[in-house]
Scaffold this motif. Structure first.
Motif, PDB file in Angstrom:
ATOM      1  N   GLY A  43       9.965  -1.597 -13.215  1.00 30.93           N
ATOM      2  CA  GLY A  43       9.492  -0.510 -12.359  1.00 30.93           C
ATOM      3  C   GLY A  43       8.309  -0.900 -11.492  1.00 30.93           C
ATOM      4  N   TRP A  44       7.946  -2.199 -11.488  1.00 31.19           N
ATOM      5  CA  TRP A  44       6.821  -2.674 -10.682  1.00 31.19           C
ATOM      6  C   TRP A  44       7.281  -2.860  -9.228  1.00 31.19           C
ATOM      7  CZ3 TRP A  44       5.248  -7.143 -14.491  1.00 31.19           C
ATOM      8  CH2 TRP A  44       4.723  -6.566 -15.661  1.00 31.19           C
ATOM      9  N   LEU A  45       7.183  -1.812  -8.445  1.00 34.94           N
ATOM     10  CA  LEU A  45       7.662  -1.877  -7.056  1.00 34.94           C
ATOM     11  C   LEU A  45       6.858  -2.860  -6.209  1.00 34.94           C
ATOM     12  CD1 LEU A  45       8.370   1.898  -6.297  1.00 34.94           C
ATOM     13  CD2 LEU A  45       9.982   0.110  -6.989  1.00 34.94           C
ATOM     14  N   TRP A  46       5.632  -3.154  -6.635  1.00 33.49           N
ATOM     15  CA  TRP A  46       4.805  -4.083  -5.856  1.00 33.49           C
ATOM     16  C   TRP A  46       5.278  -5.535  -5.949  1.00 33.49           C
ATOM     17  CZ3 TRP A  46       3.118  -7.661  -9.241  1.00 33.49           C
ATOM     18  CH2 TRP A  46       2.956  -7.282 -10.583  1.00 33.49           C
ATOM     19  N   ALA A  47       6.151  -5.826  -6.921  1.00 26.58           N
ATOM     20  CA  ALA A  47       6.615  -7.216  -7.092  1.00 26.58           C
ATOM     21  C   ALA A  47       7.398  -7.694  -5.877  1.00 26.58           C
ATOM     22  CB  ALA A  47       7.473  -7.324  -8.355  1.00 26.58           C
ATOM     23  N   PHE A 102       0.817  -1.217   0.000  1.00 31.16           N
ATOM     24  CA  PHE A 102       0.000   0.000   0.000  1.00 31.16           C
ATOM     25  C   PHE A 102       0.852   1.269   0.000  1.00 31.16           C
ATOM     26  CE2 PHE A 102      -2.831  -3.219   1.762  1.00 31.16           C
ATOM     27  CZ  PHE A 102      -3.987  -3.003   1.020  1.00 31.16           C
ATOM     28  N   ASP A 103       2.128   1.113   0.345  1.00 29.15           N
ATOM     29  CA  ASP A 103       3.017   2.278   0.379  1.00 29.15           C
ATOM     30  C   ASP A 103       4.375   1.884  -0.209  1.00 29.15           C
ATOM     31  OD1 ASP A 103       4.180   4.728   0.878  1.00 29.15           O
ATOM     32  OD2 ASP A 103       4.625   4.269   2.994  1.00 29.15           O
ATOM     33  N   PRO A 104       4.447   1.708  -1.546  1.00 28.23           N
ATOM     34  CA  PRO A 104       5.701   1.270  -2.181  1.00 28.23           C
ATOM     35  C   PRO A 104       6.840   2.244  -1.900  1.00 28.23           C
ATOM     36  CG  PRO A 104       3.856   1.178  -3.713  1.00 28.23           C
ATOM     37  CD  PRO A 104       3.379   1.937  -2.524  1.00 28.23           C
ATOM     38  N   ARG A 105       8.034   1.681  -1.726  1.00 26.44           N
ATOM     39  CA  ARG A 105       9.207   2.501  -1.442  1.00 26.44           C
ATOM     40  C   ARG A 105      10.288   2.204  -2.469  1.00 26.44           C
ATOM     41  NH1 ARG A 105       9.588   1.469   5.115  1.00 26.44           N
ATOM     42  NH2 ARG A 105       7.388   1.939   5.576  1.00 26.44           N
ATOM     43  N   PRO A 106      11.137   3.189  -2.742  1.00 26.06           N
ATOM     44  CA  PRO A 106      12.238   2.957  -3.696  1.00 26.06           C
ATOM     45  C   PRO A 106      13.162   1.842  -3.199  1.00 26.06           C
ATOM     46  CG  PRO A 106      11.957   5.295  -3.251  1.00 26.06           C
ATOM     47  CD  PRO A 106      11.104   4.579  -2.254  1.00 26.06           C
ATOM     48  N   ILE A 107      13.718   1.103  -4.144  1.00 31.47           N
ATOM     49  CA  ILE A 107      14.605  -0.025  -3.811  1.00 31.47           C
ATOM     50  C   ILE A 107      16.000   0.266  -4.337  1.00 31.47           C
ATOM     51  CG2 ILE A 107      15.012  -2.501  -4.103  1.00 31.47           C
ATOM     52  CD1 ILE A 107      12.007  -2.817  -4.666  1.00 31.47           C
ATOM     53  N   VAL A 128      13.133  -8.387  -7.042  1.00 35.53           N
ATOM     54  CA  VAL A 128      13.895  -7.149  -7.226  1.00 35.53           C
ATOM     55  C   VAL A 128      14.343  -7.015  -8.672  1.00 35.53           C
ATOM     56  CG1 VAL A 128      16.025  -5.939  -6.594  1.00 35.53           C
ATOM     57  CG2 VAL A 128      14.620  -7.004  -4.823  1.00 35.53           C
ATOM     58  N   ALA A 129      14.762  -8.130  -9.269  1.00 36.60           N
ATOM     59  CA  ALA A 129      15.155  -8.086 -10.686  1.00 36.60           C
ATOM     60  C   ALA A 129      13.974  -7.660 -11.552  1.00 36.60           C
ATOM     61  CB  ALA A 129      15.676  -9.457 -11.114  1.00 36.60           C
ATOM     62  N   LEU A 130      12.786  -8.190 -11.250  1.00 38.06           N
ATOM     63  CA  LEU A 130      11.589  -7.823 -12.014  1.00 38.06           C
ATOM     64  C   LEU A 130      11.253  -6.344 -11.819  1.00 38.06           C
ATOM     65  CD1 LEU A 130       9.181  -8.693 -13.764  1.00 38.06           C
ATOM     66  CD2 LEU A 130       7.969  -9.310 -11.647  1.00 38.06           C
ATOM     67  N   ALA A 131      11.321  -5.891 -10.559  1.00 41.88           N
ATOM     68  CA  ALA A 131      11.042  -4.479 -10.283  1.00 41.88           C
ATOM     69  C   ALA A 131      12.056  -3.573 -10.957  1.00 41.88           C
ATOM     70  CB  ALA A 131      11.037  -4.248  -8.772  1.00 41.88           C
ATOM     71  N   TRP A 132      13.313  -3.991 -10.978  1.00 44.17           N
ATOM     72  CA  TRP A 132      14.388  -3.209 -11.607  1.00 44.17           C
ATOM     73  C   TRP A 132      14.130  -3.075 -13.114  1.00 44.17           C
ATOM     74  CZ3 TRP A 132      20.265  -4.436 -10.560  1.00 44.17           C
ATOM     75  CH2 TRP A 132      21.041  -3.297 -10.903  1.00 44.17           C
TER      76      TRP A 132
END
Length: 349
Positions: free
Chosen positions: A228-232, A121-126, A221-225
């Motif tokens: 850009g899907w931070l929810w992954a 509910f509150d995605p944060r940068p990785i 993390v690889a998928l989000a990288w």
């Protein structure tokens, strides 16, 4: 009774819990590997300013605590193996430690799930690079740890010697006296020795839980990288926490069953009943068969018979298992009036 005569009937207060098994040495090796990794990550995180490395190093400390609990349980089990204050030996100390580890594992799964839900509910940068580096280090360490623990196979010969079936020798009283006889290794305990005890299984599950979260983190993390899907990342953590929680529940049930004297598996009970009633006349009217530690069982049985066999004779019928300790047999004689009621003075031994 003369003291030397009494010694003939004296039991040894042992349930095979003095044996130092190979899995214990492997737990120590995993603890050493975990501590080295913890120090390396904390130092590297401090020098490079990577909070991910620093956080994972501190997490390794909790991992080392759980493994240390397993090592302590083995040490205390051996130290108290012949303590007469423990009626059935100290074997359940390992299961108590395993139950505590199950609780710790479950709490960690809930903590991961709680943080994952919050981040959904509150995605944060990785910090993608640091996160993947930490996950890869964690995965390699945990895979090495799992290999050291044997991935569920303890090939050491840890049956122990000097197991007493407490056969009596013409003693007519109802007391539970006995003289222990040593038994060699047999097929039953050979098969059981291949399995990790509850304590070692708890240590292995802590390692596998960390490995699972590392794998989930690398993929997410690889998928989000890439997308850009931070929810992954939190979604993967949530799925991993569900699997870990399931493992913790299974471990807790297994440990609790031993701690609460749950009956032995039905196949083992049927073997005992078949052996005791093999003469065709005897009926087993009550049987309590339970675990008192890893590869250690004990039983109390009550039989009804028209014959003249005593407790010694019935103990001689029991399957030749080196993991069966101090069996107690109560023999009830049927009356001659056909009522089926036992005689007033049953024999116990």
């Amino acid at each position: 009774m003369h003291s030397r005569a009494a010694e003939h009937w004296q039991k040894t207060h042992g349930f095979g819990q003095t044996i130092r098994r190979p899995v214990e040495r492997r737990v120590h090796a995993v603890i050493a590997l975990t501590l080295v990794t913890m120090v390396a990550e904390v130092v590297a995180g401090w020098l490079t300013g990577s909070m991910a490395l620093l956080a994972d190093g501190l997490h390794m400390g909790t991992h080392a605590f759980a493994l240390g609990l397993a090592a302590l349980a083995y040490m205390v089990t051996r130290a108290r193996a012949h303590d007469p204050r423990f009626s059935f030996g100290s074997g359940k100390i390992g299961d108590l430690a395993g139950f505590a580890s199950a609780l710790l594992l479950g709490l960690s799964a809930l903590a991961i799930a709680g943080e994952a839900v919050a981040r959904l509910f509150d995605p944060r940068p990785i910090a993608y690079g640091d996160a993947i580096l930490v996950a890869v280090i964690g995965l390699l360490v945990n895979l090495a740890s799992a290999a050291l623990l044997g991935l569920g196979h303890d090939h050491g010969h840890d049956h122990g010697h000097g197991h007493g079936h407490d056969h009596r020798h013409g003693h007519d009283h109802g007391d539970d006296h006995g003289h222990g006889h040593d038994h060699a290794h047999d097929d039953h305990s050979q098969g059981q020795s291949q399995k990790l005890d509850t304590n070692a299984r708890a240590a292995l599950l802590h390692v596998l839980a960390d490995a699972l979260t590392s794998i989930a983190a690398i993929g997410a993390v690889a998928l989000a990288w890439a997308t850009g899907w931070l929810w992954a990342d939190p979604l993967a953590a949530l799925l991993a926490s569900a699997v870990i929680l399931k493992w913790s529940i299974s471990l807790g049930r297994s440990a609790a069953g031993v701690l609460l004297d749950r009956q032995a598996p039905e196949a083992m009970r049927q073997d005992i009943v078949a052996a005791l009633s093999s003469d065709g006349d005897t009926q087993v009217v009550d049987l309590h068969l339970w675990s008192v530690g890893h590869n250690a069982w004990t039983l109390v049985a009550s039989v009804v018979t028209h014959g003249d066999d005593g407790p010694d004779d019935y103990r001689a019928r029991l399957p030749k298992r080196s993991d069966l300790y101090h069996p107690v047999i109560e023999v009830n004689r049927c009356t001659g009036d056909g009522s089926g009621h036992p005689a007033a003075d049953p024999h116990r031994a």
